[in-house]
Design a protein around this motif. Structure first.
Motif, mmCIF file in Angstrom:
data_model
loop_
_atom_site.group_PDB
_atom_site.id
_atom_site.type_symbol
_atom_site.label_atom_id
_atom_site.label_comp_id
_atom_site.label_asym_id
_atom_site.label_seq_id
_atom_site.Cartn_x
_atom_site.Cartn_y
_atom_site.Cartn_z
ATOM 1 N N THR A 24 3.517 -33.603 31.077
ATOM 2 C CA THR A 24 3.192 -34.601 32.340
ATOM 3 C C THR A 24 3.381 -35.907 31.893
ATOM 4 N N LYS B 13 -1.309 -32.106 23.075
ATOM 5 C CA LYS B 13 -1.030 -30.844 22.844
ATOM 6 C C LYS B 13 -1.203 -30.123 21.403
ATOM 7 N N LEU C 197 -1.395 -21.389 23.776
ATOM 8 C CA LEU C 197 -1.237 -22.264 22.514
ATOM 9 C C LEU C 197 -2.382 -22.289 21.400
ATOM 10 N N LEU D 18 9.336 -18.543 29.649
ATOM 11 C CA LEU D 18 8.204 -19.318 28.893
ATOM 12 C C LEU D 18 8.303 -20.893 28.938
ATOM 13 N N MET E 167 12.389 -15.754 27.100
ATOM 14 C CA MET E 167 12.336 -17.252 26.677
ATOM 15 C C MET E 167 12.370 -18.428 27.707
ATOM 16 N N LEU F 258 0.610 -14.110 26.028
ATOM 17 C CA LEU F 258 0.869 -14.369 27.606
ATOM 18 C C LEU F 258 1.096 -12.900 28.117
ATOM 19 N N LEU G 110 -2.368 -20.583 29.431
ATOM 20 C CA LEU G 110 -1.329 -21.307 28.402
ATOM 21 C C LEU G 110 -1.952 -21.928 27.529
ATOM 22 N N LYS G 111 -2.940 -22.721 27.667
ATOM 23 C CA LYS G 111 -3.662 -23.241 26.796
ATOM 24 C C LYS G 111 -4.272 -22.386 25.701
ATOM 25 N N ILE H 234 16.535 -17.559 19.517
ATOM 26 C CA ILE H 234 15.517 -18.615 19.791
ATOM 27 C C ILE H 234 16.314 -19.902 19.229
ATOM 28 N N LEU I 258 3.266 -16.723 21.255
ATOM 29 C CA LEU I 258 3.032 -17.015 22.610
ATOM 30 C C LEU I 258 3.315 -15.905 23.522
ATOM 31 N N LYS I 259 4.436 -15.395 23.521
ATOM 32 C CA LYS I 259 4.795 -14.296 24.166
ATOM 33 C C LYS I 259 4.122 -13.216 24.278
ATOM 34 N N ILE J 103 6.688 -18.728 18.979
ATOM 35 C CA ILE J 103 7.167 -18.299 20.349
ATOM 36 C C ILE J 103 6.916 -16.535 20.268
ATOM 37 N N VAL K 71 -4.028 -31.435 31.846
ATOM 38 C CA VAL K 71 -3.108 -31.718 32.926
ATOM 39 C C VAL K 71 -3.993 -32.016 34.354
ATOM 40 N N THR L 168 -2.819 -21.938 39.648
ATOM 41 C CA THR L 168 -2.412 -23.080 38.739
ATOM 42 C C THR L 168 -3.437 -23.167 37.516
ATOM 43 N N ARG M 197 -3.410 -20.241 35.350
ATOM 44 C CA ARG M 197 -2.107 -20.152 34.460
ATOM 45 C C ARG M 197 -2.348 -21.409 33.201
ATOM 46 N N LEU M 198 -2.803 -22.426 33.658
ATOM 47 C CA LEU M 198 -3.073 -23.257 32.969
ATOM 48 C C LEU M 198 -3.832 -23.049 31.844
ATOM 49 N N ILE N 74 4.395 -27.155 32.296
ATOM 50 C CA ILE N 74 3.093 -27.466 32.891
ATOM 51 C C ILE N 74 2.526 -28.774 32.100
ATOM 52 N N PHE N 75 2.771 -28.631 30.538
ATOM 53 C CA PHE N 75 2.014 -29.694 29.691
ATOM 54 C C PHE N 75 2.951 -30.869 29.754
ATOM 55 N N GLN O 165 7.025 -22.117 31.969
ATOM 56 C CA GLN O 165 5.604 -21.936 32.183
ATOM 57 C C GLN O 165 5.053 -23.356 31.406
ATOM 58 N N LEU O 166 5.659 -23.523 30.121
ATOM 59 C CA LEU O 166 5.364 -24.530 29.234
ATOM 60 C C LEU O 166 5.336 -25.819 29.785
#
Lengths: 179, 138
Positions: free
Chosen positions: B55, A35, A122, B46, B43, A172, A118-119, B13, A168-169, A165, A97, A111, A114-115, B52-53, B49-50
């Motif tokens: 796994t 990650k 991050l 989010l 929040m 996104l 997100l990447k 948060i 990220l928000k 956060i 993933v 998907t 979306r991935l 997904i990682f 959504q997160l």
């Protein structure tokens, strides 16, 4: 066998006990580094080096924290050193993933999109902030524990997580980040 | 958005991550502030959504094995360097003693000593083999 028993054996030189401990915590270290780096090859190298450092320094482990926390601490320091030395983050947007969308092509595309977003989101967070965020969000470490792992004050950990956060928000949502 | 809401966002948060508890004051604020309610919902979104990682990662035992091999190789290298240093310092020491003795005029005795070592050295082989057998438990 309990972690404490395995640790006792490992510290007295039992390779098999240490191997069991490392294998039991493999996914924590690998997942954290994946990650963080977002690159599988780089993650493999860092994971192996983390394990190597753990084997060499096992006798120095005092047992004040969980073994996984100690490994995460080693991985964090290692990552920081490597990034400082190489001056880059190796943030290649490759596969993290394994998508298993079956025959539904549309779902798979959605998907994947979306991935990717997100990447990218991050990856847009600076490394030190992302470390704190990943430790909190995915591993549920307390602010105090994260401060211990990253060697910084609790207030800094809190502000790094809050920043991550909001960033990220913002990314996104497609907004302009407030760096 | 008022500055007040930004401060509440930070608290929200902390609440989301279980670092602080939801106080009556925050509850009251949430009831009256749609921005903060939306922030809390976002929040949670989010977080989903997160996920997904998050796994399952298959354990690669070869990687752990490689770490052990790497440590063994490093330790062997370290041992070899120590052995080399011991050998070199012993050789330099012997050379130094011989040089000093020769300089002081004991060359004749050195020669006698050398001849004795030459003839007696093969006998040390017996002690060496005996020691090795003992070590191997034969």
């Amino acid at each position: 066998m309990l972690e404490a028993e395995l640790l006792g054996l490992a510290k007295s030189g039992d390779k098999s006990a240490l191997k069991n401990l490392l294998e039991a915590n493999y996914n924590v270290v690998y997942g954290y580094l994946l990650k963080l780096t977002m690159n599988e090859d780089f993650t493999r190298d860092l994971t192996q080096e983390t394990m190597t450092r753990a084997i060499v320094n096992i006798k120095k482990f005092k047992g004040e924290s969980k073994f996984s926390t100690w490994l995460i601490s080693i991985a964090s320091n290692l990552f920081k050193d490597v990034v400082k030395k190489k001056g880059q983050n190796h943030e290649d947007i490759d596969e993290i993933v394994n998508l298993d969308a079956g025959k539904d092509v549309e779902k798979a595309v959605l998907t994947r999109e979306r991935l990717m977003s997100l990447k990218k989101a991050l990856a847009s967070i600076p490394t030190e902030m992302r470390q704190a965020f990943i430790l909190k969000h995915y591993y549920n470490y307390s602010y105090e524990e994260i401060a211990g792992i990253l060697h910084c004050p609790i207030g800094t950990v809190r502000s790094r997580i809050h920043y991550s956060i909001k960033k990220l928000k913002s990314v996104l949502d497609g907004g302009i980040s407030n760096e | 958005m008022s500055k007040c809401c930004e401060e509440y966002e930070d608290i929200l948060i902390d609440i989301y991550y279980g670092e602080t508890e939801m106080s009556t004051e925050i509850k009251n604020h949430l009831e009256n502030c749609s921005n903060c309610r939306e922030f809390l919902n976002e929040m949670e979104g989010l977080g989903d959504q997160l996920a997904i990682f998050d796994t399952d990662i298959p354990i690669d035992c070869s990687l752990v094995e490689s770490a052990f091999t790497s440590v063994d190789q490093k330790e062997e290298k370290k041992r070899n360097i120590i052995d080399l240093l011991i050998f070199m310092s012993t050789a330099i020491g012997i050379f130094f003693v011989i040089f000093v003795l020769a300089y002081k005029g004991y060359g004749k005795y050195l020669l006698y000593g050398q001849i004795s070592v030459f003839f007696l050295a093969p006998f040390s082989l017996i002690a060496f083999l005996k020691g090795r057998r003992l070590k191997e438990g034969m």
